[in-house]
Design a protein around this motif. Structure first.
Motif, mmCIF file in Angstrom:
data_model
loop_
_atom_site.group_PDB
_atom_site.id
_atom_site.type_symbol
_atom_site.label_atom_id
_atom_site.label_comp_id
_atom_site.label_asym_id
_atom_site.label_seq_id
_atom_site.Cartn_x
_atom_site.Cartn_y
_atom_site.Cartn_z
ATOM 1 N N ARG A 110 0.809 -1.222 0.000
ATOM 2 C CA ARG A 110 0.000 0.000 0.000
ATOM 3 C C ARG A 110 0.840 1.267 0.000
ATOM 4 O O ARG A 110 0.480 2.245 -0.646
ATOM 5 N N HIS A 111 1.944 1.255 0.709
ATOM 6 C CA HIS A 111 2.721 2.478 0.849
ATOM 7 C C HIS A 111 3.773 2.664 -0.234
ATOM 8 O O HIS A 111 4.052 3.795 -0.631
ATOM 9 N N ARG A 112 4.357 1.561 -0.707
ATOM 10 C CA ARG A 112 5.455 1.697 -1.665
ATOM 11 C C ARG A 112 5.358 0.737 -2.849
ATOM 12 O O ARG A 112 6.263 0.681 -3.656
ATOM 13 N N GLN A 113 4.294 -0.036 -2.945
ATOM 14 C CA GLN A 113 4.127 -1.084 -3.952
ATOM 15 C C GLN A 113 5.370 -1.983 -4.016
ATOM 16 O O GLN A 113 5.909 -2.282 -5.081
ATOM 17 N N VAL A 114 5.789 -2.422 -2.836
ATOM 18 C CA VAL A 114 6.964 -3.266 -2.681
ATOM 19 C C VAL A 114 6.518 -4.714 -2.490
ATOM 20 O O VAL A 114 5.572 -4.991 -1.761
ATOM 21 N N VAL A 115 7.214 -5.622 -3.169
ATOM 22 C CA VAL A 115 6.949 -7.057 -3.052
ATOM 23 C C VAL A 115 8.200 -7.709 -2.455
ATOM 24 O O VAL A 115 9.312 -7.466 -2.943
ATOM 25 N N PRO A 116 8.047 -8.535 -1.427
ATOM 26 C CA PRO A 116 9.221 -9.192 -0.848
ATOM 27 C C PRO A 116 9.967 -10.028 -1.894
ATOM 28 O O PRO A 116 9.350 -10.672 -2.745
ATOM 29 N N ARG A 117 11.275 -9.976 -1.831
ATOM 30 C CA ARG A 117 12.111 -10.716 -2.786
ATOM 31 C C ARG A 117 11.779 -12.205 -2.769
ATOM 32 O O ARG A 117 11.688 -12.855 -3.811
ATOM 33 N N SER A 118 11.554 -12.757 -1.591
ATOM 34 C CA SER A 118 11.234 -14.182 -1.494
ATOM 35 C C SER A 118 9.922 -14.500 -2.208
ATOM 36 O O SER A 118 9.783 -15.553 -2.834
ATOM 37 N N ALA A 119 8.948 -13.590 -2.140
ATOM 38 C CA ALA A 119 7.675 -13.799 -2.836
ATOM 39 C C ALA A 119 7.875 -13.756 -4.346
ATOM 40 O O ALA A 119 7.252 -14.521 -5.088
ATOM 41 N N LYS A 120 8.751 -12.876 -4.812
ATOM 42 C CA LYS A 120 9.044 -12.807 -6.244
ATOM 43 C C LYS A 120 9.671 -14.104 -6.742
ATOM 44 O O LYS A 120 9.275 -14.642 -7.777
ATOM 45 N N VAL A 121 10.653 -14.587 -6.005
ATOM 46 C CA VAL A 121 11.342 -15.819 -6.396
ATOM 47 C C VAL A 121 10.365 -16.988 -6.410
ATOM 48 O O VAL A 121 10.316 -17.757 -7.384
ATOM 49 N N LEU A 122 9.581 -17.113 -5.354
ATOM 50 C CA LEU A 122 8.625 -18.212 -5.275
ATOM 51 C C LEU A 122 7.573 -18.112 -6.376
ATOM 52 O O LEU A 122 7.233 -19.103 -7.023
ATOM 53 N N ALA A 123 7.056 -16.916 -6.620
ATOM 54 C CA ALA A 123 6.034 -16.736 -7.651
ATOM 55 C C ALA A 123 6.580 -17.085 -9.031
ATOM 56 O O ALA A 123 5.921 -17.792 -9.808
ATOM 57 N N CYS A 124 7.773 -16.627 -9.354
ATOM 58 C CA CYS A 124 8.363 -16.938 -10.666
ATOM 59 C C CYS A 124 8.643 -18.432 -10.799
ATOM 60 O O CYS A 124 8.410 -19.019 -11.867
ATOM 61 N N ALA A 125 9.103 -19.039 -9.742
ATOM 62 C CA ALA A 125 9.343 -20.487 -9.775
ATOM 63 C C ALA A 125 8.038 -21.243 -9.991
ATOM 64 O O ALA A 125 7.976 -22.191 -10.792
ATOM 65 N N LEU A 140 5.334 -20.098 -11.445
ATOM 66 C CA LEU A 140 4.888 -19.876 -12.820
ATOM 67 C C LEU A 140 5.575 -20.869 -13.767
ATOM 68 O O LEU A 140 4.926 -21.452 -14.650
ATOM 69 N N CYS A 141 6.866 -21.073 -13.561
ATOM 70 C CA CYS A 141 7.609 -22.039 -14.390
ATOM 71 C C CYS A 141 7.104 -23.466 -14.168
ATOM 72 O O CYS A 141 6.900 -24.219 -15.131
ATOM 73 N N VAL A 142 6.888 -23.823 -12.920
ATOM 74 C CA VAL A 142 6.381 -25.168 -12.598
ATOM 75 C C VAL A 142 4.991 -25.359 -13.193
ATOM 76 O O VAL A 142 4.679 -26.421 -13.755
ATOM 77 N N SER A 143 4.158 -24.342 -13.102
ATOM 78 C CA SER A 143 2.806 -24.436 -13.648
ATOM 79 C C SER A 143 2.834 -24.628 -15.161
ATOM 80 O O SER A 143 2.123 -25.468 -15.705
ATOM 81 N N TRP A 144 3.673 -23.843 -15.846
ATOM 82 C CA TRP A 144 3.764 -23.974 -17.299
ATOM 83 C C TRP A 144 4.293 -25.364 -17.664
ATOM 84 O O TRP A 144 3.760 -26.011 -18.577
ATOM 85 N N ALA A 145 5.311 -25.819 -16.955
ATOM 86 C CA ALA A 145 5.875 -27.147 -17.238
ATOM 87 C C ALA A 145 4.849 -28.246 -17.003
ATOM 88 O O ALA A 145 4.790 -29.225 -17.772
ATOM 89 N N THR A 146 4.026 -28.100 -15.988
ATOM 90 C CA THR A 146 2.986 -29.092 -15.714
ATOM 91 C C THR A 146 1.978 -29.144 -16.860
ATOM 92 O O THR A 146 1.591 -30.226 -17.309
ATOM 93 N N VAL A 147 1.573 -27.992 -17.338
ATOM 94 C CA VAL A 147 0.635 -27.940 -18.464
ATOM 95 C C VAL A 147 1.268 -28.569 -19.705
ATOM 96 O O VAL A 147 0.609 -29.284 -20.464
ATOM 97 N N TYR A 148 2.551 -28.335 -19.894
ATOM 98 C CA TYR A 148 3.270 -28.929 -21.023
ATOM 99 C C TYR A 148 3.304 -30.457 -20.911
ATOM 100 O O TYR A 148 3.012 -31.174 -21.864
ATOM 101 N N VAL A 149 3.642 -30.941 -19.726
ATOM 102 C CA VAL A 149 3.781 -32.387 -19.509
ATOM 103 C C VAL A 149 2.453 -33.119 -19.687
ATOM 104 O O VAL A 149 2.429 -34.235 -20.211
ATOM 105 N N VAL A 150 1.353 -32.491 -19.290
ATOM 106 C CA VAL A 150 0.058 -33.165 -19.442
ATOM 107 C C VAL A 150 -0.453 -33.116 -20.873
ATOM 108 O O VAL A 150 -1.485 -33.703 -21.180
ATOM 109 N N GLY A 151 0.276 -32.456 -21.755
ATOM 110 C CA GLY A 151 -0.056 -32.491 -23.177
ATOM 111 C C GLY A 151 -1.044 -31.450 -23.650
ATOM 112 O O GLY A 151 -1.853 -31.722 -24.548
ATOM 113 N N ALA A 152 -0.987 -30.273 -23.099
ATOM 114 C CA ALA A 152 -1.876 -29.201 -23.537
ATOM 115 C C ALA A 152 -1.566 -28.827 -24.986
ATOM 116 O O ALA A 152 -0.440 -28.973 -25.447
ATOM 117 N N PRO A 153 -2.567 -28.331 -25.702
ATOM 118 C CA PRO A 153 -2.337 -27.918 -27.087
ATOM 119 C C PRO A 153 -1.358 -26.746 -27.174
ATOM 120 O O PRO A 153 -1.217 -25.964 -26.227
#
Length: 120
Positions: free
Chosen positions: A66-81, A83-96
């Motif tokens: 609210r005050h500075r639009q700051v996101v904790p570094r650990s949250a950024k790392v976890l969120a990006c990881a 996102l990668c895991v989610s995309w890889a899962t969709v790939y592995v299950v054979g999405a179009p």
């Protein structure tokens, strides 16, 4: 169109529930749901908003956003990881291919926005 106080309250409580589930389930982003809960609680329930702001875990995250639009570094790392895991899962299950491309573009945009925010 206005959803009213009751609608915002439902959004706030559901978002907290999803954030708690996200603490256990790796594919749900807790931080995002806490921020949504605080936004909705601010429009529906000052008591619930105060509880969120004074919570030992949630309060600092909400205040930083609210005050500075700051996101904790650990949250950024976890969120990006996740996102990668989610995309890889969709790939592995054979999405179009079209779905992989759309998800990839969306995830890259989301990750780019997240990484462009200041860290704390």
């Amino acid at each position: 169109m206005s959803i009213g106080k009751g609608g915002y309250r439902v959004i706030a409580y559901l978002s907290v529930g999803l954030a708690i589930a996200g603490a256990v389930l790796p594919l749900l982003p807790s931080t995002v749901f806490i921020l949504i809960a605080a936004w909705a609680a601010g429009r529906s329930s000052p008591e619930f908003e105060a509880w969120l702001l004074n919570h030992r875990r949630f309060g600092p995250v909400i205040a930083n956003w609210r005050h500075r639009q700051v996101v904790p570094r650990s949250a950024k790392v976890l969120a990006c990881a996740m996102l990668c895991v989610s995309w890889a899962t969709v790939y592995v299950v054979g999405a179009p291919a079209w779905m992989l491309v759309l998800l990839g573009a969306f995830f890259c945009a989301l990750g780019g926005y997240l990484l462009s925010r200041p860290s704390c």
